[in-house]
Motif scaffolding. Structure first.
Motif, PDB file in Angstrom:
ATOM      1  N   GLY A  64     -33.442  99.339  51.541  1.00 61.42           N
ATOM      2  CA  GLY A  64     -32.232  99.962  51.000  1.00 61.42           C
ATOM      3  C   GLY A  64     -32.425 100.422  49.568  1.00 61.42           C
ATOM      4  O   GLY A  64     -32.009 101.516  49.191  1.00 61.42           O
ATOM      5  N   GLN A  67     -34.639 103.531  49.520  1.00 60.37           N
ATOM      6  CA  GLN A  67     -33.992 104.733  50.055  1.00 60.37           C
ATOM      7  C   GLN A  67     -32.813 105.209  49.211  1.00 60.37           C
ATOM      8  O   GLN A  67     -32.581 106.401  49.088  1.00 60.37           O
ATOM      9  CB  GLN A  67     -33.514 104.473  51.490  1.00 60.37           C
ATOM     10  N   ASN A  68     -32.060 104.261  48.650  1.00 64.22           N
ATOM     11  CA  ASN A  68     -30.804 104.611  47.987  1.00 64.22           C
ATOM     12  C   ASN A  68     -30.793 104.367  46.491  1.00 64.22           C
ATOM     13  O   ASN A  68     -29.805 104.664  45.831  1.00 64.22           O
ATOM     14  CB  ASN A  68     -29.645 103.811  48.612  1.00 64.22           C
ATOM     15  N   GLY A  69     -31.842 103.781  45.969  1.00 64.64           N
ATOM     16  CA  GLY A  69     -31.878 103.483  44.542  1.00 64.64           C
ATOM     17  C   GLY A  69     -30.937 102.363  44.126  1.00 64.64           C
ATOM     18  O   GLY A  69     -30.590 102.238  42.947  1.00 64.64           O
ATOM     19  N   THR A  70     -30.529 101.529  45.087  1.00 63.26           N
ATOM     20  CA  THR A  70     -29.619 100.427  44.771  1.00 63.26           C
ATOM     21  C   THR A  70     -30.356  99.326  44.017  1.00 63.26           C
ATOM     22  O   THR A  70     -31.575  99.174  44.116  1.00 63.26           O
ATOM     23  CB  THR A  70     -28.997  99.837  46.055  1.00 63.26           C
TER      24      THR A  70
END
Length: 115
Positions: A64, A67-70
């Motif tokens: 995650g 993929q999302n830079g979280t």
């Protein structure tokens, strides 16, 4: 910093900062936990101290983040058994002055990058 063999390393106290070492190559920075039965030890990993309950969640969190830079929450109070039992393993053990120097450098990094 000093380089010690496995037997000497197992005698070191909980809280010792170290890296596994092979000639001219340092492993990840870690913190030694208690020695277990004179043969194994607990370790606090630093670089991959992802706050996850199991390997599935660990992967989900990291995929995650990629993929999302979280943000990835860390758990720096979760020791695991080393469990490798390599009698020939060497350890680069940080002395108190080395740890203090690292803390000082991290404090400068906080000031430079996060204020």
């Amino acid at each position: 910093m000093r380089i010690v063999n496995r037997a000497d390393f197992l005698d070191l106290p909980k809280g010792t900062v170290f890296s596994k070492y092979e000639p001219c190559i340092f492993g990840d920075l870690e913190i030694k936990g208690s020695t277990v039965c004179g043969k194994d030890f607990y370790v606090q990993q630093i670089a991959d101290a992802v706050d996850a309950n199991d390997s599935d969640e660990f992967g989900d969190v990291l995929f995650g983040a990629a993929q999302n830079g979280t943000s990835v929450k860390l758990d720096l109070d979760c020791e695991v058994r080393d469990g490798l039992f390599d009698a020939d393993q060497l350890f680069a053990v940080w002395e108190k002055s080395d740890v203090l120097q690292l803390v000082e450098r991290l404090q400068r990094a906080i000031k430079d990058a996060y204020t």
